[in-house]
Design a protein around this motif. Structure first.
Motif, short mmCIF file in Angstrom:
data_model
loop_
_atom_site.label_atom_id
_atom_site.label_comp_id
_atom_site.label_asym_id
_atom_site.label_seq_id
_atom_site.Cartn_x
_atom_site.Cartn_y
_atom_site.Cartn_z
N ASP A 32 0.86 -1.19 0.00
CA ASP A 32 0.00 0.00 0.00
C ASP A 32 0.89 1.23 0.00
O ASP A 32 2.09 1.15 0.26
CB ASP A 32 -0.91 0.01 1.23
N VAL A 54 -10.20 7.60 -2.75
CA VAL A 54 -8.89 7.49 -2.11
C VAL A 54 -7.97 6.63 -2.97
O VAL A 54 -6.79 6.95 -3.16
CB VAL A 54 -9.03 6.89 -0.70
N GLU A 98 -11.45 2.09 2.71
CA GLU A 98 -10.93 2.89 1.59
C GLU A 98 -11.93 2.86 0.43
O GLU A 98 -12.38 1.80 0.01
CB GLU A 98 -9.58 2.34 1.13
N ARG A 131 -8.19 -3.76 2.45
CA ARG A 131 -8.13 -2.34 2.78
C ARG A 131 -9.45 -1.64 2.43
O ARG A 131 -9.91 -0.78 3.16
CB ARG A 131 -6.96 -1.67 2.06
N ARG A 132 -10.06 -2.05 1.34
CA ARG A 132 -11.36 -1.45 0.99
C ARG A 132 -12.40 -1.74 2.07
O ARG A 132 -13.09 -0.83 2.55
CB ARG A 132 -11.87 -2.03 -0.34
#
Length: 250
Positions: free
Chosen positions: A66, A109, A105, A99-100
């Motif tokens: 990331d 973003v 996120e 992460r989503r």
């Protein structure tokens, strides 16, 4: 044609201390004497520099899992794209479902992260995929279309882009879509990319989600499947290498 096929990347996620990571990287170096495709690993940020140094001269790329959309600032715990580059990384994963959905996120973003990473010359592996609820409701294509069109600015450099399709419900579960489903989804993704970006025909499309040695060959033999993004199976050098070989790599 950009990256040599097959393109097989390993996402180590939050696994591996320094000794473990160096041993795994070393085992891959021993196998990849003259890799014919594109092989890469994405270790935790704490060992990225060490792994990148171990892989020097091997043609195996090292990337980060990331990056932050800003170049610098008061963002405790984050790393910028320039920091990834400074640590020896040449690529970065963006938009992984963990992460989503785990960290909230959104596509706005993610779009900024893609641009930030490419601004530093990093290869971006953009992850897209639908949830099980969206899949069962017949909303897969609508969801993937939003992720592509909202996550990729029209100024994105297709030469620094890889798209990885990872159905959320298949990640780490041992479940995979049917081969017919994978082929149909990748054909859809190719059409969407070509409609969005110039030169998108050459963007590698990877499948991810419970890829393992036993199913890798069938999956990577499908049209518009240029390789795989491998999770847990990439933590075993022999198994990961066999996945790479299953796609035609040597």
């Amino acid at each position: 044609m950009g990256l040599a096929r097959p393109v097989v990347f390993g996402n180590w996620k939050m696994h591996g201390l320094r000794a473990d990571s160096l041993a795994l990287a070393g085992s891959l170096v021993e196998r990849a004497v003259r890799p014919t495709g594109t092989l890469g690993v994405f270790p935790p940020a704490t060992v990225l520099r060490d792994v990148a140094r171990r892989l020097e001269g091997s043609r195996i790329l090292a990337g980060a899992q990331d990056c932050h959309p800003e170049a610098s600032g008061a963002f405790t715990g984050s790393i910028s794209a320039s920091m990834v580059k400074d640590a020896g990384g040449t690529a970065v994963l963006v938009g992984h479902s963990e992460r989503r959905h785990g960290l909230g996120e959104d596509d706005a973003v993610i779009r900024r992260k893609v641009l930030a990473a490419q601004g530093e010359g990093l290869l971006v592996v953009l992850c897209v995929g639908e949830t099980e609820a969206e899949w069962q409701a017949g909303e897969r294509e609508a969801r993937l279309r939003r992720q592509i069109h909202e996550g990729l600015a029209e100024t994105v450099d297709a030469a620094l882009l890889v798209l990885a399709y990872e159905p959320v419900w298949a990640i780490g579960t041992g479940r995979t879509p049917s081969l017919e489903d994978i082929a149909g989804t990748h054909a859809f993704l190719r059409r969407e990319l070509v409609g969005r970006l110039p030169a998108a025909q050459d963007v590698p499309l990877l499948y991810g989600g419970s890829v393992k040695p036993g199913n890798a060959a069938d999956i990577m033999a499908l049209p518009d499947v240029d390789g795989a993004l491998v999770g847990g199976a990439s933590l075993d050098a022999a198994g990961f290498w066999s996945i790479y070989q299953a796609g035609g790599g040597a």
